[in-house]
Design an enzyme around this catalytic site. Structure first.
Site, PDB file in Angstrom:
ATOM      1  N   HIS A 135      30.797  21.826  34.543  1.00  5.19           N
ATOM      2  CA  HIS A 135      31.085  23.318  34.714  1.00  5.19           C
ATOM      3  C   HIS A 135      30.878  24.172  33.410  1.00  5.19           C
ATOM      4  CE1 HIS A 135      33.425  22.407  38.481  1.00  5.19           C
ATOM      5  NE2 HIS A 135      32.866  23.591  38.829  1.00  5.19           N
ATOM      6  N   LYS A 139      35.603  28.043  32.068  1.00 10.85           N
ATOM      7  CA  LYS A 139      36.394  27.271  33.171  1.00 10.85           C
ATOM      8  C   LYS A 139      37.679  27.184  32.471  1.00 10.85           C
ATOM      9  CE  LYS A 139      36.773  24.294  37.129  1.00 10.85           C
ATOM     10  NZ  LYS A 139      37.359  25.347  37.925  1.00 10.85           N
TER      11      LYS A 139
HETATM   12  N1  LIG Z   1      37.549  27.488  45.486  1.00 13.70           N
HETATM   13  C1  LIG Z   1      36.140  27.903  45.192  1.00 13.70           C
HETATM   14  O1  LIG Z   1      35.551  27.787  45.873  1.00 13.70           O
HETATM   15  C2  LIG Z   1      35.950  28.437  43.920  1.00 13.70           C
HETATM   16  C3  LIG Z   1      34.678  28.705  43.379  1.00 13.70           C
HETATM   17  C4  LIG Z   1      34.416  29.250  42.113  1.00 13.70           C
HETATM   18  C5  LIG Z   1      35.413  29.564  41.313  1.00 13.70           C
HETATM   19  N2  LIG Z   1      36.825  29.135  41.662  1.00 13.70           N
HETATM   20  C6  LIG Z   1      38.054  29.239  40.810  1.00 13.70           C
HETATM   21  O2  LIG Z   1      38.265  31.002  41.049  1.00 13.70           O
HETATM   22  C7  LIG Z   1      38.969  31.416  39.937  1.00 13.70           C
HETATM   23  C8  LIG Z   1      38.108  32.715  39.418  1.00 13.70           C
HETATM   24  O3  LIG Z   1      36.769  32.481  39.023  1.00 13.70           O
HETATM   25  P1  LIG Z   1      35.621  33.433  38.380  1.00 13.70           P
HETATM   26  O4  LIG Z   1      34.602  32.668  38.081  1.00 13.70           O
HETATM   27  O5  LIG Z   1      35.726  34.576  39.398  1.00 13.70           O
HETATM   28  O6  LIG Z   1      36.819  33.832  36.792  1.00 13.70           O
HETATM   29  P2  LIG Z   1      36.501  34.838  36.107  1.00 13.70           P
HETATM   30  O7  LIG Z   1      37.078  34.791  34.944  1.00 13.70           O
HETATM   31  O8  LIG Z   1      34.948  35.530  36.035  1.00 13.70           O
HETATM   32  O9  LIG Z   1      37.119  36.218  37.054  1.00 13.70           O
HETATM   33  C9  LIG Z   1      38.590  36.051  37.175  1.00 13.70           C
HETATM   34  C10 LIG Z   1      38.958  37.554  36.954  1.00 13.70           C
HETATM   35  O10 LIG Z   1      40.578  37.573  37.300  1.00 13.70           O
HETATM   36  C11 LIG Z   1      40.969  38.490  36.643  1.00 13.70           C
HETATM   37  N3  LIG Z   1      42.481  38.268  36.668  1.00 13.70           N
HETATM   38  C12 LIG Z   1      43.025  37.625  35.630  1.00 13.70           C
HETATM   39  N4  LIG Z   1      44.508  37.385  35.713  1.00 13.70           N
HETATM   40  C13 LIG Z   1      44.644  38.390  36.962  1.00 13.70           C
HETATM   41  C14 LIG Z   1      45.691  38.708  37.649  1.00 13.70           C
HETATM   42  N5  LIG Z   1      47.213  38.491  37.084  1.00 13.70           N
HETATM   43  N6  LIG Z   1      45.714  39.557  38.570  1.00 13.70           N
HETATM   44  C15 LIG Z   1      44.587  40.025  38.943  1.00 13.70           C
HETATM   45  N7  LIG Z   1      43.282  39.842  38.427  1.00 13.70           N
HETATM   46  C16 LIG Z   1      43.495  38.672  37.346  1.00 13.70           C
HETATM   47  C17 LIG Z   1      40.442  38.424  35.253  1.00 13.70           C
HETATM   48  O11 LIG Z   1      40.453  39.825  34.620  1.00 13.70           O
HETATM   49  C18 LIG Z   1      39.047  38.230  35.950  1.00 13.70           C
HETATM   50  O12 LIG Z   1      38.220  39.667  36.058  1.00 13.70           O
HETATM   51  C19 LIG Z   1      38.919  30.135  38.612  1.00 13.70           C
HETATM   52  O13 LIG Z   1      40.219  29.607  39.238  1.00 13.70           O
HETATM   53  C20 LIG Z   1      37.978  29.174  39.420  1.00 13.70           C
HETATM   54  O14 LIG Z   1      38.102  27.971  39.079  1.00 13.70           O
HETATM   55  C21 LIG Z   1      36.979  28.526  42.961  1.00 13.70           C
END
Ligand SMILES: NC(=O)c1ccc[n+]([C@@H]2O[C@H](COP(=O)([O-])OP(=O)(O)OC[C@H]3O[C@@H](n4cnc5c(N)ncnc54)[C@H](O)[C@@H]3O)[C@@H](O)[C@H]2O)c1
Length: 243
Positions: A135, A139
């Site tokens: 990844h 991450k």
């Molecule tokens: N299940 C799936 O299919 C899948 C796919 C991709 C990513 N993910 C997971 O999703 C999550 C997010 O991924 P991403 O790539 O968008 O990350 P990212 O860091 O780009 O975005 C996360 C966002 O959440 C915000 N955030 C942090 N704490 C917060 C809170 N308390 N309340 C509201 N917003 C808050 C951050 O400021 C940021 O804008 C990660 O855990 C990742 O592993 C899951």
């Protein structure tokens, strides 16, 4: 459908794009700047919430949605050690929750193939099995939730593996044949690569998935929100895709 986004990062942006293309509306975007001001009553404007934030914030966000009676689709990984208490809360609140370590159709096919292959391999102890994942470097959790789901699918079906252990690709390999190794690597710009590898002295069998971008995860999360909108209970991706 009126959708509330928790997390407007990499996934939040692409989920917005996919949701709009399917005729939905984004009525609220909650991120770190406004999260502390949000009360359960504020969520009443949404039919469903989609949560992609960070391991440390997922549970508080899920609880807020359950408190408000808003169905929630959770993509954030890295909090599943508390899954039982979250399921209990959903039950107490008569709430609606979908959680999945991976919402992509392709990875859910891989999960299903992984279980079948593991059942066959239970009779062939000459094969050693490993899970590998790569990844992007931002991450926060390792190994990935997807890799853990693959490992669980193997451990359920292969008697010679008693659990899993994470292994940084850059560190010397731990030796414990009873534990399935999940080897993780972090490289700039990689949306997600997962591989299950069975190696014997005579050959190697691999099944793998590589995401070229994040659209597949976003598409699956929007499908999950359409699925949960009018349902009660706790569901995961296999309930939606049914492979
Ligand atoms: N299940 C799936 O299919 C899948 C796919 C991709 C990513 N993910 C997971 O999703 C999550 C997010 O991924 P991403 O790539 O968008 O990350 P990212 O860091 O780009 O975005 C996360 C966002 O959440 C915000 N955030 C942090 N704490 C917060 C809170 N308390 N309340 C509201 N917003 C808050 C951050 O400021 C940021 O804008 C990660 O855990 C990742 O592993 C899951």
């Amino acid at each position: 459908m009126k959708i509330i986004l928790f997390g407007y990062g990499k996934m939040g942006h692409i989920i917005e794009e996919v949701a709009l293309s399917r005729g939905h509306e984004i009525v609220m975007k909650i991120d770190v700047e406004n999260r502390d001001t949000i009360k359960p009553g504020d969520l009443k404007t949404g039919d469903v919430a989609i949560e992609f934030t960070a391991p440390a914030s997922a549970i508080a966000n899920i609880s807020l949605c359950l408190e408000a009676g808003v169905p929630v689709v959770v993509g954030t990984t890295g909090w599943y050690e508390q899954l039982d208490s979250v399921k209990q809360l959903a039950d107490e609140k008569d709430g609606s929750l979908v959680y999945a370590s991976n919402y992509s159709v392709g990875v859910n096919m891989l999960f299903a193939m992984n279980k079948i292959l593991a059942k066959w391999m239970n009779s062939y102890p000459d094969y050693n099995v490993e899970v590998e994942e790569v990844h992007h470097t931002q991450k926060l959790d390792s190994p990935s939730g997807t890799a853990i789901t693959l490992a669980d699918g193997i451990i359920e079906n292969i008697d010679r593996k008693k659990g899993w252990q994470k292994q940084d690709i850059n560190l010397p390999k731990a030796i414990d044949n009873e534990l399935l190794k999940i080897v993780f690597d972090r490289k700039d710009g990689v949306p997600g690569i997962h591989k299950v590898k069975y190696t014997s002295e005579i050959d190697e069998i691999q099944i793998s998935h590589e995401a070229f971008n994040r659209k597949g995860f976003a598409f699956g999360a929007v499908i999950a929100s359409e699925f949960i909108k009018d349902k009660k209970g706790v569901y995961t991706a296999s309930d939606i895709f049914g492979f």
